[in-house]
Design a protein around this motif. Structure first.
Motif, PDB file in Angstrom:
ATOM      1  N   LEU B 129      35.365 129.253  56.219  1.00 54.24           N
ATOM      2  CA  LEU B 129      36.812 129.430  56.138  1.00 54.24           C
ATOM      3  C   LEU B 129      37.537 128.168  56.577  1.00 54.24           C
ATOM      4  O   LEU B 129      38.508 127.740  55.958  1.00 54.24           O
ATOM      5  CB  LEU B 129      37.249 130.626  56.985  1.00 54.24           C
ATOM      6  N   LEU B 130      37.056 127.555  57.652  1.00 50.88           N
ATOM      7  CA  LEU B 130      37.671 126.322  58.149  1.00 50.88           C
ATOM      8  C   LEU B 130      37.545 125.222  57.096  1.00 50.88           C
ATOM      9  O   LEU B 130      38.513 124.529  56.774  1.00 50.88           O
ATOM     10  CB  LEU B 130      37.003 125.880  59.453  1.00 50.88           C
ATOM     11  N   TYR B 131      36.341 125.105  56.557  1.00 55.48           N
ATOM     12  CA  TYR B 131      36.099 124.042  55.580  1.00 55.48           C
ATOM     13  C   TYR B 131      36.963 124.243  54.337  1.00 55.48           C
ATOM     14  O   TYR B 131      37.642 123.337  53.868  1.00 55.48           O
ATOM     15  CB  TYR B 131      34.619 124.020  55.196  1.00 55.48           C
ATOM     16  N   TYR B 132      36.941 125.488  53.831  1.00 54.25           N
ATOM     17  CA  TYR B 132      37.615 125.758  52.564  1.00 54.25           C
ATOM     18  C   TYR B 132      39.126 125.592  52.679  1.00 54.25           C
ATOM     19  O   TYR B 132      39.779 125.091  51.773  1.00 54.25           O
ATOM     20  CB  TYR B 132      37.272 127.170  52.076  1.00 54.25           C
ATOM     21  N   ASN B 133      39.669 126.009  53.819  1.00 56.67           N
ATOM     22  CA  ASN B 133      41.118 125.976  53.958  1.00 56.67           C
ATOM     23  C   ASN B 133      41.656 124.634  54.425  1.00 56.67           C
ATOM     24  O   ASN B 133      42.805 124.312  54.172  1.00 56.67           O
ATOM     25  CB  ASN B 133      41.581 127.081  54.909  1.00 56.67           C
ATOM     26  N   PHE B 134      40.841 123.862  55.140  1.00 54.70           N
ATOM     27  CA  PHE B 134      41.394 122.636  55.719  1.00 54.70           C
ATOM     28  C   PHE B 134      40.777 121.348  55.179  1.00 54.70           C
ATOM     29  O   PHE B 134      41.378 120.300  55.259  1.00 54.70           O
ATOM     30  CB  PHE B 134      41.255 122.666  57.249  1.00 54.70           C
ATOM     31  N   ILE B 135      39.572 121.403  54.655  1.00 53.07           N
ATOM     32  CA  ILE B 135      38.912 120.167  54.242  1.00 53.07           C
ATOM     33  C   ILE B 135      38.756 120.065  52.725  1.00 53.07           C
ATOM     34  O   ILE B 135      39.037 119.037  52.132  1.00 53.07           O
ATOM     35  CB  ILE B 135      37.537 120.029  54.936  1.00 53.07           C
ATOM     36  N   GLU B 136      38.302 121.158  52.101  1.00 55.51           N
ATOM     37  CA  GLU B 136      38.054 121.150  50.653  1.00 55.51           C
ATOM     38  C   GLU B 136      39.298 120.689  49.871  1.00 55.51           C
ATOM     39  O   GLU B 136      40.344 121.340  49.934  1.00 55.51           O
ATOM     40  CB  GLU B 136      37.659 122.570  50.211  1.00 55.51           C
ATOM     41  N   PRO B 137      39.183 119.560  49.135  1.00 56.56           N
ATOM     42  CA  PRO B 137      40.364 119.064  48.411  1.00 56.56           C
ATOM     43  C   PRO B 137      40.797 119.975  47.255  1.00 56.56           C
ATOM     44  O   PRO B 137      41.997 120.081  46.971  1.00 56.56           O
ATOM     45  CB  PRO B 137      39.914 117.694  47.911  1.00 56.56           C
ATOM     46  N   GLN B 138      39.837 120.637  46.600  1.00 56.56           N
ATOM     47  CA  GLN B 138      40.194 121.460  45.435  1.00 56.56           C
ATOM     48  C   GLN B 138      40.416 122.923  45.820  1.00 56.56           C
ATOM     49  O   GLN B 138      40.270 123.816  45.001  1.00 56.56           O
ATOM     50  CB  GLN B 138      39.105 121.374  44.371  1.00 56.56           C
ATOM     51  N   SER B 139      40.709 123.150  47.095  1.00 60.07           N
ATOM     52  CA  SER B 139      40.817 124.524  47.583  1.00 60.07           C
ATOM     53  C   SER B 139      42.053 125.237  47.021  1.00 60.07           C
ATOM     54  O   SER B 139      43.105 124.649  46.840  1.00 60.07           O
ATOM     55  CB  SER B 139      40.899 124.490  49.110  1.00 60.07           C
ATOM     56  N   LEU B 140      41.875 126.540  46.758  1.00 57.35           N
ATOM     57  CA  LEU B 140      43.027 127.363  46.379  1.00 57.35           C
ATOM     58  C   LEU B 140      43.554 128.109  47.609  1.00 57.35           C
ATOM     59  O   LEU B 140      44.551 128.801  47.534  1.00 57.35           O
ATOM     60  CB  LEU B 140      42.626 128.382  45.313  1.00 57.35           C
ATOM     61  N   GLY B 141      42.822 127.995  48.714  1.00 52.91           N
ATOM     62  CA  GLY B 141      43.212 128.683  49.948  1.00 52.91           C
ATOM     63  C   GLY B 141      42.766 130.139  49.947  1.00 52.91           C
ATOM     64  O   GLY B 141      42.551 130.731  48.885  1.00 52.91           O
ATOM     65  N   SER B 142      42.623 130.690  51.135  1.00 42.98           N
ATOM     66  CA  SER B 142      42.236 132.104  51.228  1.00 42.98           C
ATOM     67  C   SER B 142      43.479 132.961  51.092  1.00 42.98           C
ATOM     68  O   SER B 142      44.563 132.551  51.472  1.00 42.98           O
ATOM     69  CB  SER B 142      41.588 132.376  52.587  1.00 42.98           C
ATOM     70  N   ASN B 143      43.327 134.150  50.536  1.00 45.38           N
ATOM     71  CA  ASN B 143      44.439 135.096  50.501  1.00 45.38           C
ATOM     72  C   ASN B 143      43.951 136.480  50.879  1.00 45.38           C
ATOM     73  O   ASN B 143      42.818 136.634  51.351  1.00 45.38           O
ATOM     74  CB  ASN B 143      45.126 135.076  49.123  1.00 45.38           C
TER      75      ASN B 143
END
Lengths: 268, 265
Positions: B129-143
């Protein structure tokens, strides 16, 4: 009345299958599909029926290989029975020289795990923790893994857990041989003062003194059969008589050899 | 039967406490014994991701968007499954001390070991969750759809418990289930969409996401955690079906074979 029964066993029996060449891998099994291993059947317990009341102390007597240990494991619910049924009311604990402890864990962890398995809450274990350690005379080694303990230390720890935590139904298989004379004296004292009251105890011992002193009933087993259950003195008399016959028949080699063979097979 | 087991479960007051105690000790044994400690639990998925990233994104140029996260979520689910199955084949042997001297319910031994894996999994999912929301450049974010992860995780848990029960009880009568399962697990790994592009996976093996119980779980986990859409309910229905039937078979085997563990192992 029903509620006073700790263990109810009806027609229980147990036969061990001993294969000479055990095929315990799939490969072996496949290659030997039409060549089954030779198996020998050892009837360790033959159709026994007994009831043990709550708070009772029962002695089990019988010569080596007569099925005492098997019966104890059946009654404790460790082994499944081949026939009949067993109804166990409460937690059980089997105790001989090694009690259920992991050698990979420290004494502290073992105390908590065993205590918990015996049905205590963490808070209750916290309360008796120091007592257990002090009784086992293991202060200073609490956070050592018990694989580094000597066998005597492990046995003392096991005994101490059993004494202080204790299950509802305790099976004691020759336990008064643990520790030095002082520890034994202490163990007997605790046994007398707290255990006998309230707990259901099944005592296996070759020491007739112990059986005579503590048990209100005793059972005599021979060749996997329950020959007698009831009055302690009567059971002891039967046991002594059985031993006598064997001593006399020692000259008759075949009988002794066969008995010894069964005994070896059972203890294996 | 399941109802009876669950009833037994909650009747005793110290059962949950005991499960947690055993799980904690199990977790400690696994990680604290080593020099790297819990650090390894965090390091391992990162290293795995590194390897697959280089192979599939850099060399083979699969071109999956947010590939590191894609791998991350797939790997932690698959690793949980493998740790809970391969890691527990010999459980009745290693945990013999718990049931050899008392009438403890063997199912508790499984539950506690899986619970300790859940601790590791929770760490990993937090990292994801930390990686996907704060680091991943192509992230869509969690919802909010990410909450579907809970039922999906329950699905993996039941599936792992079921398979673990089946394997470890077969181990009582046939020791080489260990080697056989290793091969099977490798097979399962390469037939799951852990590092393939989903569209090419589906094209090459049509409908296979329905045949492989772990594939559907990974696909659904990505939908809810990465794409922010609802899970594929049909797939989820299938996967719960698999998990529950494995659990059912496992419980039968536990009764038939597991009860003999004390004398056979």
């Amino acid at each position: 009345m029903e509620n006073n029964i700790a263990i109810k066993a009806r027609n229980i029996s147990k036969t061990f299958k001993i294969s000479e060449d055990s095929h315990n891998t799939v490969k072996h099994r496949l290659f030997n599909l039409f060549n089954p291993p030779r198996t020998k059947y050892v009837p360790a317990v033959k159709s026994m029926t007994l009831e043990i009341m709550k708070g009772e102390c029962i002695g089990l007597l019988g010569r080596n290989g007569c099925g005492k240990s098997t019966l104890v494991k059946l009654l404790a619910g460790v082994y499944p029975t081949d026939s009949g049924y067993i109804n166990i009311n409460g937690s059980t604990m089997l105790m001989n020289l090694g009690v259920g402890m992991s050698h990979e864990l420290t004494a502290r962890e073992n105390i908590y795990v065993s205590g918990s398995v015996l049905g205590l809450k963490i808070k209750e274990i916290d309360a008796i923790f120091d007592e257990i350690v002090a009784f086992a005379e293991l202060e200073g080694f609490i956070d050592t893994k018990i694989k580094f303990y000597s066998s005597g230390m492990v046995a003392r720890l096991g005994f101490s857990i059993a004494v202080n935590a204790g299950a509802d139904i305790m099976f004691l298989d020759e336990i008064f041989a643990v520790g030095d004379a002082k520890f034994q004296e202490k163990a007997v004292k605790v046994f007398e003062s707290s255990w006998i009251k309230g707990k259901t105890v099944i005592l296996v011992s070759h020491s007739l003194e112990v059986i005579r002193q503590y048990c209100n009933r005793a059972a005599f087993l021979k060749n996997g059969e329950l020959k007698y259950i009831g009055d302690t003195e009567e059971a002891i008399a039967l046991y002594l008589k059985d031993n006598e016959i064997i001593v006399k028949s020692e000259s008759a080699e075949p009988v002794v050899a066969e008995e010894a063979l069964t005994a070896a097979a059972l203890s294996a | 039967m399941i109802v009876k087991v669950l009833n037994n479960w909650y009747s005793g007051s110290n059962k949950l406490e005991r499960l947690w105690l055993l799980a904690k000790i199990e977790f400690k044994l696994r990680y604290y014994e080593n020099k790297l400690g819990v650090f390894w639990a965090l390091l391992k998925p990162i290293m795995d991701i590194g390897i697959y990233y280089i192979v599939f994104q850099v060399i083979m140029k699969q071109d999956v968007p947010a590939f590191a996260s894609y791998l991350f979520i797939g790997l932690i689910i698959f690793n949980f499954f493998i740790e809970s199955t391969s890691g527990t084949i010999q459980i009745l042997n290693t945990k013999k001390y718990l049931y050899e001297y008392s009438n403890m319910n063997k199912l508790e031994i499984y539950m506690s070991t899986l619970l300790s894996n859940v601790i590791g999994f929770s760490f990993n999912i937090l990292m994801f969750l930390l990686y996907y929301n704060f680091i991943e450049p192509q992230s869509l974010g969690s919802n909010v759809e990410s909450l579907w992860m809970f039922p999906i995780f329950i699905n993996v848990f039941i599936l792992s418990l079921g398979v673990s029960l089946i394997l470890s009880n077969i181990f009582v009568i046939a020791k080489d289930i260990n080697q056989i399962w290793q091969v099977f697990a490798t097979c399962l790994f390469f037939l799951s969409p852990v590092f393939y592009k989903l569209s090419s996976f589906k094209e090459a093996l049509p409908n296979f996401d329905y045949a492989n119980p772990i594939a559907g779980i990974i696909i659904n986990a990505r939908r809810v955690m990465m794409q922010g859409i609802q899970p594929d309910f049909e797939l989820m229905f299938f996967d719960f079906g698999y998990a529950l039937s494995f659990l059912f078979i496992g419980l039968i085997l536990l009764n038939k074979l597991g009860s003999k563990a004390a004398e056979k192992l």
